[in-house]
Design an enzyme around this catalytic site. Structure first.
Site, PDB file in Angstrom:
ATOM      1  N   CYS A  36      48.783  38.262  30.532  1.00 30.27           N
ATOM      2  CA  CYS A  36      47.985  38.388  31.638  1.00 30.27           C
ATOM      3  C   CYS A  36      46.869  37.683  32.035  1.00 30.27           C
ATOM      4  CB  CYS A  36      47.712  39.652  31.930  1.00 30.27           C
ATOM      5  SG  CYS A  36      46.717  40.668  30.715  1.00 30.27           S
ATOM      6  N   THR A  37      46.214  37.873  33.022  1.00 32.76           N
ATOM      7  CA  THR A  37      44.883  36.846  33.266  1.00 32.76           C
ATOM      8  C   THR A  37      44.063  36.808  32.129  1.00 32.76           C
ATOM      9  OG1 THR A  37      45.305  37.359  35.676  1.00 32.76           O
ATOM     10  CG2 THR A  37      43.577  35.853  35.260  1.00 32.76           C
TER      11      THR A  37
END
Length: 313
Positions: free
Chosen positions: A178-179
């Site tokens: 994810c980010t």
């Protein structure tokens, strides 16, 4: 020479039984250090993205790390020339990243962290199922080679997607990203609870990978969506060329902005024919406020609502 603004994405899953009482002193620490942005705190931990001067960010991190529970809080940094946030907020939440499944607790059970330098080798293994845990509008901007896109519109949809598409008896090795690391860390806790045995997640997320892995070795394709006014960052963590439609919140490319259906702040090729009249009127009013604030050299009075309510790093 003007010093660049430091943008720090930070989070830590840690039991904070006194999180309600932490709100005011944390907010004061942000104000004292000239910090903008939003931090979420819950019993399960802290999460958010903030910005400020080098001294200000260092001051806030020192304040946080003075608490023994947060001495090793994870954070990633990038830089920009203009303030990406307009306000300073600390919000109390049930979850610092909302999965919506009772009993999922990364403080008790979590997958195997994979350092950025080891990520390429892991995802090159043909037996590894690689899943992007971010939402569809983020994945559309960029992702890792060979990653599966769940096409979710919120993290709450992730559990149902997993149940419908994957089987612990068949999919023996799962890697997620994810980010900034928080969603995939919580997703790993959920998947272990569902019976998946080998669950890996990228430590520090995409942002840490882009920071540490040279471009000539990268398996990343495209830009990375970020939850502030920069909208995206490139592999070198410089600000990307995307803007964001204020009406539908979808990232818009240079090509999108050349479309006849793009009107700054009001519509874009992704939403021009689906917007309700109420949403369109609201977007027009908001754009007028933004332009007026710019003309007066003032921050936008209500801020850009860049899906920041999720702050899902």
């Amino acid at each position: 020479m003007t010093q660049p603004i430091v943008v720090a994405a930070l989070y830590k899953f840690v039991t904070l039984e006194d999180y309600v009482n932490l709100r005011e002193p944390l907010l004061q620490a942000m104000v004292d250090n000239g910090i903008k942005g939003t931090l979420l705190i819950a019993e399960e931990g802290i999460n958010g993205t903030v910005s400020g001067s080098r001294e200000g960010i260092d001051g806030l991190l020192a304040w946080l790390r003075n608490d023994p529970r947060m001495v090793d809080i994870d954070h990633k940094e990038s830089y920009c020339d203009e303030q990406p946030f307009y306000r300073t907020k600390v919000k109390l939440k049930k979850e610092i990243v909302t999965l919506g499944v009772e009993g999922v607790d990364p403080n008790k059970k979590v997958g195997t962290y994979v350092e950025p330098k080891d990520w390429n080798a892991l995802i090159s293994d043909p037996e590894v199922l690689l899943i992007d845990t971010r939402n569809d509008y983020e994945v559309s901007i960029g992702t890792f080679e060979g990653a599966i896109d769940p096409k979710t519109t919120s993290f709450r949809e992730f559990p149902d997607y997993i149940k419908e598409h994957f089987d612990p008896a068949v999919h023996k090795k799962v890697a997620m990203f994810c980010t900034g690391g928080i969603r995939c860390e919580k997703a790993s806790s959920y998947m272990l609870g569902e019976g998946f045995e080998e669950v890996y997640h990228l430590k520090g997320g995409i942002l840490k990978y882009l920071e540490e892995v040279p471009q000539e070795e990268t398996k990343w394709q495209g830009d990375c969506f970020v939850f502030d006014n920069r909208v995206t960052v490139r592999h070198d963590l410089s600000e990307g060329d995307y803007d964001q439609c204020h009406a539908c919140r979808t990232p818009v490319s240079v090509e999108d902005r050349a479309s006849e259906h793009y009107v700054a702040g009001i519509s874009c090729p992704h939403c021009w024919d689906t917007l309700s009249e109420k949403t369109r009127r609201s977007a027009i009013d908001r754009q007028k406020q933004i332009e007026l604030a710019k003309a007066r050299n003032m921050p936008h009075p209500i801020g850009y609502n860049y899906k920041q309510a999720s702050t899902e790093a």
